[in-house]
Design a protein around this motif. Structure first.
Motif, PDB file in Angstrom:
ATOM      1  N   PHE A 192       5.055   3.592 -11.017  1.00 51.27           N
ATOM      2  CA  PHE A 192       3.903   3.384 -10.146  1.00 51.27           C
ATOM      3  C   PHE A 192       3.955   2.048  -9.402  1.00 51.27           C
ATOM      4  O   PHE A 192       3.398   1.933  -8.311  1.00 51.27           O
ATOM      5  CB  PHE A 192       2.608   3.450 -10.960  1.00 51.27           C
ATOM      6  CG  PHE A 192       2.349   4.796 -11.579  1.00 51.27           C
ATOM      7  CD1 PHE A 192       2.851   5.956 -10.994  1.00 51.27           C
ATOM      8  CD2 PHE A 192       1.620   4.909 -12.749  1.00 51.27           C
ATOM      9  CE1 PHE A 192       2.622   7.194 -11.563  1.00 51.27           C
ATOM     10  CE2 PHE A 192       1.377   6.151 -13.322  1.00 51.27           C
ATOM     11  CZ  PHE A 192       1.882   7.302 -12.726  1.00 51.27           C
ATOM     12  N   CYS A 193       4.619   1.065  -9.995  1.00 49.31           N
ATOM     13  CA  CYS A 193       4.570  -0.290  -9.422  1.00 49.31           C
ATOM     14  C   CYS A 193       5.943  -0.816  -9.012  1.00 49.31           C
ATOM     15  O   CYS A 193       6.108  -2.022  -8.840  1.00 49.31           O
ATOM     16  CB  CYS A 193       3.940  -1.256 -10.434  1.00 49.31           C
ATOM     17  SG  CYS A 193       2.305  -0.756 -11.025  1.00 49.31           S
ATOM     18  N   TYR A 194       6.920   0.071  -8.866  1.00 48.55           N
ATOM     19  CA  TYR A 194       8.280  -0.410  -8.568  1.00 48.55           C
ATOM     20  C   TYR A 194       8.332  -1.184  -7.253  1.00 48.55           C
ATOM     21  O   TYR A 194       9.080  -2.159  -7.123  1.00 48.55           O
ATOM     22  CB  TYR A 194       9.259   0.772  -8.523  1.00 48.55           C
ATOM     23  CG  TYR A 194       9.128   1.642  -7.297  1.00 48.55           C
ATOM     24  CD1 TYR A 194       9.889   1.400  -6.154  1.00 48.55           C
ATOM     25  CD2 TYR A 194       8.236   2.712  -7.273  1.00 48.55           C
ATOM     26  CE1 TYR A 194       9.760   2.189  -5.020  1.00 48.55           C
ATOM     27  CE2 TYR A 194       8.098   3.495  -6.151  1.00 48.55           C
ATOM     28  CZ  TYR A 194       8.862   3.238  -5.030  1.00 48.55           C
ATOM     29  OH  TYR A 194       8.727   4.016  -3.913  1.00 48.55           O
ATOM     30  N   LYS A 195       7.537  -0.756  -6.274  1.00 50.63           N
ATOM     31  CA  LYS A 195       7.585  -1.431  -4.976  1.00 50.63           C
ATOM     32  C   LYS A 195       6.982  -2.833  -5.055  1.00 50.63           C
ATOM     33  O   LYS A 195       7.505  -3.790  -4.470  1.00 50.63           O
ATOM     34  CB  LYS A 195       6.858  -0.598  -3.926  1.00 50.63           C
ATOM     35  CG  LYS A 195       7.149  -1.052  -2.500  1.00 50.63           C
ATOM     36  CD  LYS A 195       6.782   0.006  -1.494  1.00 50.63           C
ATOM     37  CE  LYS A 195       7.257  -0.397  -0.115  1.00 50.63           C
ATOM     38  NZ  LYS A 195       6.970   0.638   0.904  1.00 50.63           N
ATOM     39  N   ASP A 196       5.881  -2.957  -5.786  1.00 48.86           N
ATOM     40  CA  ASP A 196       5.273  -4.276  -5.963  1.00 48.86           C
ATOM     41  C   ASP A 196       6.214  -5.227  -6.691  1.00 48.86           C
ATOM     42  O   ASP A 196       6.356  -6.395  -6.313  1.00 48.86           O
ATOM     43  CB  ASP A 196       3.952  -4.143  -6.731  1.00 48.86           C
ATOM     44  CG  ASP A 196       2.935  -3.316  -5.972  1.00 48.86           C
ATOM     45  OD1 ASP A 196       2.926  -3.400  -4.736  1.00 48.86           O
ATOM     46  OD2 ASP A 196       2.161  -2.591  -6.622  1.00 48.86           O
TER      47      ASP A 196
END
Length: 201
Positions: free
Chosen positions: A78-82
């Motif tokens: 869910f947070c790989y881009k952040d």
């Protein structure tokens, strides 16, 4: 006399026919009631077995395992881009590309894990999946470049797909098809509630 005898004979046969019809109707009514009782008893037994499966140690071990493994994989997915933009702020396009590739890999790897689970058993597959997850999660913060980071994201998607497939297979093997099919949604719901409660904390 002959006519009187024939009349009595006809009356007796009519009474016998009526008795047979009544007996048949009573038998059919009895069979229907017995069938309803058997169905209700079967449903009661299935419900009891289902309830008993939730009281076993295996049930709660599976719930705990799902919580610990999916907690890490979901957070990365869910947070790989952040996470990536913190370290590689000028590589937005590449991070998006690797995220898309990882999602596609997730879909295709489900068939792979299904085959592996049937061939070697879900427990061995879950052991391999746990090791892959531990390595990928540990290496993500120290990835030397965007390509290694992207590969770790893809591995995490493969891990997530394996967890979904092999956990389902484990539940069905552990509790049987009928009870396992009802137990799986319970484990997923409990895992979701625990996951949301940890996020809230």
């Amino acid at each position: 006399a002959q006519a009187q005898y024939q009349s009595v004979k006809t009356e007796v046969e009519l009474q016998q026919t009526t008795h047979q019809v009544n007996t048949t109707e009573q038998d059919e009514e009895y069979n229907l009631k017995k069938k309803d009782i058997d169905i209700n008893e079967m449903k009661k037994n299935e419900s009891l077995i289902h309830f008993e499966s939730m009281k076993t140690t295996d049930f709660w071990l599976i719930v705990g395992f799902e919580l610990l493994t999916l907690l890490a994989s979901n957070q990365v997915i869910f947070c790989y881009k952040d996470f990536g933009l913190v370290k590689y702020s000028d590589q937005d396009d590449m991070i998006t590309f690797f995220g898309a590739m990882a999602s596609i890999t997730n879909g295709f790897s489900r068939a792979f894990w299904g085959f592996m689970s049937e061939a070697f058993g879900p427990k061995k597959c879950l052991l391999v999946i746990s090791l892959l997850e531990a390595l990928a999660v540990s290496y993500i913060p120290y990835s030397p470049n965007i390509y290694i980071y992207g590969c770790c994201i893809i591995v995490m998607q493969i891990v997530h797909a394996g967890l979904m497939v092999c956990t389902t297979s484990l539940i069905l093997n552990q509790f049987g098809l009928k009870v396992g099919a009802k137990t799986y949604p319970i484990t997923e719901s409990l895992q979701l509630l625990l996951f949301l409660s940890l996020i809230h904390i």
